[in-house]
Write an enzyme that holds these catalytic residues in place. Sequence first.
Site, PDB file in Angstrom:
ATOM      1  N   HIS A 308       0.678  -1.161  -0.018  1.00 24.97           N
ATOM      2  CA  HIS A 308       0.242  -0.068   0.355  1.00 24.97           C
ATOM      3  C   HIS A 308       0.899   1.028   0.083  1.00 24.97           C
ATOM      4  O   HIS A 308       1.964   1.123   0.042  1.00 24.97           O
ATOM      5  CB  HIS A 308      -1.189   0.195   1.241  1.00 24.97           C
ATOM      6  N   CYS A 324       3.484  -4.565   6.763  1.00 27.04           N
ATOM      7  CA  CYS A 324       3.223  -4.711   5.540  1.00 27.04           C
ATOM      8  C   CYS A 324       4.265  -3.936   4.346  1.00 27.04           C
ATOM      9  O   CYS A 324       5.408  -3.827   5.457  1.00 27.04           O
ATOM     10  CB  CYS A 324       1.835  -3.472   5.969  1.00 27.04           C
TER      11      CYS A 324
END
Length: 348
Positions: A308, A324
């Site tokens: 992301h 992440c």
Amino acid sequence: MKRVHAVALFVLGFAAAGAFSGAVIADVTTSSSTSTATTTVTTTTTTTTTTTITTTPQGPSRTIPAGVRVAGVRIGGLRPADAVEAVKLAFQRPLVVVVDRNRLELDPLRFASAYTATAVAKARIAAPGENVRLVVSVRGSALRTWLRAVDRRFERPAVDARLTFVNDKPRITKDRPGRTIDTTRLLRKIAATLQANSRIPVRVRTKTLVPQVTADSFAETIVINRSINRLSLYDGTKLTRTFAVATGQAIYPTPRGNWHIVVKWKNPWWYPPVYDDWAKGLKPVPPGPNNPLGTRWMGLNAPGVGIHGTDEPTSIGYSASHGCIRMQVPDAEWLFEHVDVGTQVHIV
């Protein structure tokens, strides 16, 4: 005087004639007492002769009637023994089976029995030009055994393409189609050909088996190297582009292994993970400049992990996330357009 003499001569002549006649009668009478007088009488008799023709049923001819065949084999004019031999020779001819372009020969005597003597016996009383059926018994068990060997020779399973990594670079093993034979259909065709005493080649084509995973399935592959915080995008095995990223902290490491993208969201909400202590007390964040996910989310099948954007661009290049893979917002937006759900992600 002359008249007396004439009368005397007449009397004497008459007496002589009477004596001669009596002698003849006596002679005839005497002969009938010792022998039979044969009188030949010619009688003409007309005899009418009636000729009656009786037809007696005849047995089978010593030769086969003209033009007669047994299962297409011409045996007209042959003696029965020669006819039986001719039919046997015709039946034992090899049957050719063609699989794709491969020629196989099948020995009929191994897989069937032909009742030739019975067929020839029927042919002896057949009408000229008749084609007598040859009864053929096919041994199904032996034929199925032969077909299993043919199946093993030609059947080949399909091989899926595989993605592996050598020195952290993708390597794709190409897919390979397989093939198979419909042995049930081939069994029926061979049996019918043998029973018809035909030697027209039996032809069959293999069926292509398509791999479930092809090389095209790996059109794009992402490789993430945690040690240098770098994301590389490959098109097949060709490197397309690299990006600096942030990966997980030592206490929240980005999980190693092979993963794939399962969801793609534009302008996502951020929700604090309820199972992590660091997120306690935090509230969801709507899309906007302060969203920790930036403007794009590409979630993996690793729980809670995704690629992301970020609202902390200065963390890029470091092990700073909670697991992440962070990217600069423009980089995340570009990558979002060049990958799909299902894209492989290899984390090392």
